[in-house]
Every structure is written in structure tokens, then in C-alpha cells.
Design a protein around this motif. Structure first.
Motif, mmCIF file in Angstrom:
data_model
loop_
_atom_site.group_PDB
_atom_site.id
_atom_site.type_symbol
_atom_site.label_atom_id
_atom_site.label_comp_id
_atom_site.label_asym_id
_atom_site.label_seq_id
_atom_site.Cartn_x
_atom_site.Cartn_y
_atom_site.Cartn_z
ATOM 1 N N UNK A 68 0.832 -1.202 0.000
ATOM 2 C CA UNK A 68 0.000 0.000 0.000
ATOM 3 C C UNK A 68 0.873 1.262 0.000
ATOM 4 N N UNK A 69 1.986 1.245 0.736
ATOM 5 C CA UNK A 69 2.974 2.323 0.669
ATOM 6 C C UNK A 69 4.102 1.805 -0.205
ATOM 7 N N UNK A 70 3.987 2.106 -1.507
ATOM 8 C CA UNK A 70 4.892 1.554 -2.511
ATOM 9 C C UNK A 70 6.064 2.513 -2.727
ATOM 10 N N UNK A 71 7.269 2.048 -2.404
ATOM 11 C CA UNK A 71 8.465 2.877 -2.512
ATOM 12 C C UNK A 71 9.290 2.519 -3.743
ATOM 13 N N UNK A 72 8.652 1.879 -4.730
ATOM 14 C CA UNK A 72 9.363 1.517 -5.954
ATOM 15 C C UNK A 72 9.254 2.596 -7.018
ATOM 16 N N UNK A 73 8.403 3.613 -6.794
ATOM 17 C CA UNK A 73 8.271 4.674 -7.786
ATOM 18 C C UNK A 73 9.523 5.550 -7.774
ATOM 19 N N UNK A 74 9.974 6.031 -8.937
ATOM 20 C CA UNK A 74 11.190 6.855 -9.019
ATOM 21 C C UNK A 74 11.052 8.127 -8.206
ATOM 22 N N UNK A 75 12.153 8.550 -7.559
ATOM 23 C CA UNK A 75 13.428 7.847 -7.440
ATOM 24 C C UNK A 75 13.318 6.705 -6.417
#
Length: 228
Positions: free
Chosen positions: A150-157
Motif C-alpha cells: 500500500x505504501x509503494x516505494x518503488x516509484x522513481x526515485x
């Protein structure tokens, strides 16, 4: 890095992160066994599987339900402003995700020469994400493992120090939240501390508490009702 039959490089050694193909020598998921994840076969070390986030207590696989027509690799929905072009708001509990320079400097100081390849992102807009449901996962998406946090930290950067399933926020019956690290590679700290929280030990969280993960990511909790 492992290479799948289609020629993609993959961080995962079992299934390709790009196309999901089985990488040579990787065994398929094992059947349900006591203490073994029924989805990926990883031995149990706590409540959540360290590989795909399976919940041993509830039997839930935690694959996010996507709206019709939305691809699994699409960015997660972000709440829109109520009016005008002001900052994003949320009526309930939420989490503010940002690149934290002070936290980054602490990580670099602790790593010394090993941090030579780390660079603080020149531009990383803040995101506010609502805390919905009884659990909110923090990590990086992996379509091959069906991990859609739900808290996705794969988006750039993309923060290079964040695990696919790094931590989980668990809602409590009294309205409070607990933080659990199921065994992330680099650990999870809170409120500027330098010692990672114990693995698989629930940590009570309060309004305004800060969760530090990866090389530069700080997540600030807003747990009071109404706009933050």
C-alpha cells in the motif's frame, strides 16, 4: 544478478521481476506445511513471510485488489485534493512519505565507504497515503511475487535500501497502530533512532511518529481524525 530465460536481469533469484518467468534452478512453491509459506515455500520466521508477505496467522496472501481495468504495475491511487490546487488531504489516518536529508546523512555516516554509491535524490516530491484497512504494507512492488504494498516505494526515485516487504502497519481494535518489521534486509528505525526495531516484535506507533526505511525514506504518521 540472476538472468531469466527471456534475458531479463532480476533482483529476485527465483522468479524474474520483469516477466515473472521461473529462473533456472529455482524450485516452484511448496504445498502448505507447518511453518512454511504455502505461496513461496519460505520457512516461517514470524507472523509475515519475509518473501511475499503471507500472513501465517490469518492465512491472507495480501495481494492488493486492483480496480477493474487497472494493470498490476500501474502506480497506486493517490487521494486528490478536495478543492483547488492545494496539498493532498485525507480525512482519516495517513502517512506522509518523503526523502529525508537528515536521515540520509545518518545512513551515510554509519556506512562509511560502503555508501560511496549512494546519492540523495535531487527531486523527490512528498506523497500522502491514506491508511486504509487492518494492515498497510511498506515496501517495493514485485509483480512476480504478487507483492503490491500500500505504501509503494518503488516509484522513481527508488530507494535502494528498501526490501520488497520491508514493514507492516497493523491497525489495533482501539484505533492505534503497531509497526512490525518481518525481517527486512536493512532494518527499520523510528523517530531518529539508530537501532533497528526488533524483527517480528510489534512496536506501538503514535501520531507524529516517524518511520525510517532504506537510504533516505521517512514516513510520518498522522493518526488523528480530520485533515493533517
Amino acid at each position: 544478478m540472476p538472468v531469466c530465460p527471456c534475458g531479463h536481469t532480476s533482483e529476485a533469484a527465483d522468479y524474474c521481476d520483469v516477466c515473472g518467468d521461473l529462473i533456472g534452478g529455482a524450485a516452484p512453491a511448496k504445498p502448505l506445511e507447518t511453518g512454511v509459506c504455502p505461496r513461496c515455500g519460505t520457512p516461517r520466521s514470524g507472523r509475515f513471510c519475509e518473501v511475499d508477505g503471507y500472513d501465517f496467522e490469518t492465512g491472507a496472501g495480501h495481494t492488493a485488489e486492483l480496480p477493474a481495468g487497472r494493470a498490476p504495475w500501474a502506480a497506486p491511487p493517490v487521494p486528490q485534493p478536495r478543492t483547488g490546487s492545494g496539498p493532498l488531504v485525507s480525512d482519516g489516518p495517513s502517512a506522509l512519505v518523503r526523502a529525508d536529508r537528515d536521515y540520509f546523512d545518518t545512513v551515510v555516516a554509519e556506512m562509511g565507504r560502503d555508501a560511496a554509491d549512494l546519492t540523495f535524490p535531487p527531486y523527490c516530491p512528498e506523497r500522502r497515503i491514506p491508511l486504509i484497512g487492518d494492515r498497510v504494507r511498506i515496501g517495493r512492488r514485485s509483480t512476480s511475487r504478487a507483492i503490491l504494498p500500500e505504501i509503494d516505494l518503488s516509484t522513481p526515485p527508488q530507494d535502494p535500501g528498501v526490501s520488497h516487504l520491508h514493514a507492516v502497519l497493523l491497525a489495533q481494535p482501539d484505533g492505534t497502530w503497531n509497526l512490525v518489521d518481518p525481517g527486512s534486509t536493512n532494518g527499520t528505525t523510528v523517530n531518529g533512532g539508530t537501532e533497528p526495531i526488533p524483527v517480528n516484535a510489534p512496536m506501538p506507533m503514535g501520531d507524529g511518529d516517524r518511520i525510517h526505511v532504506g537510504a533516505w525514506t521517512t514516513i510520518t504518521l498522522s493518526l488523528q481524525e480530520g485533515p493533517p
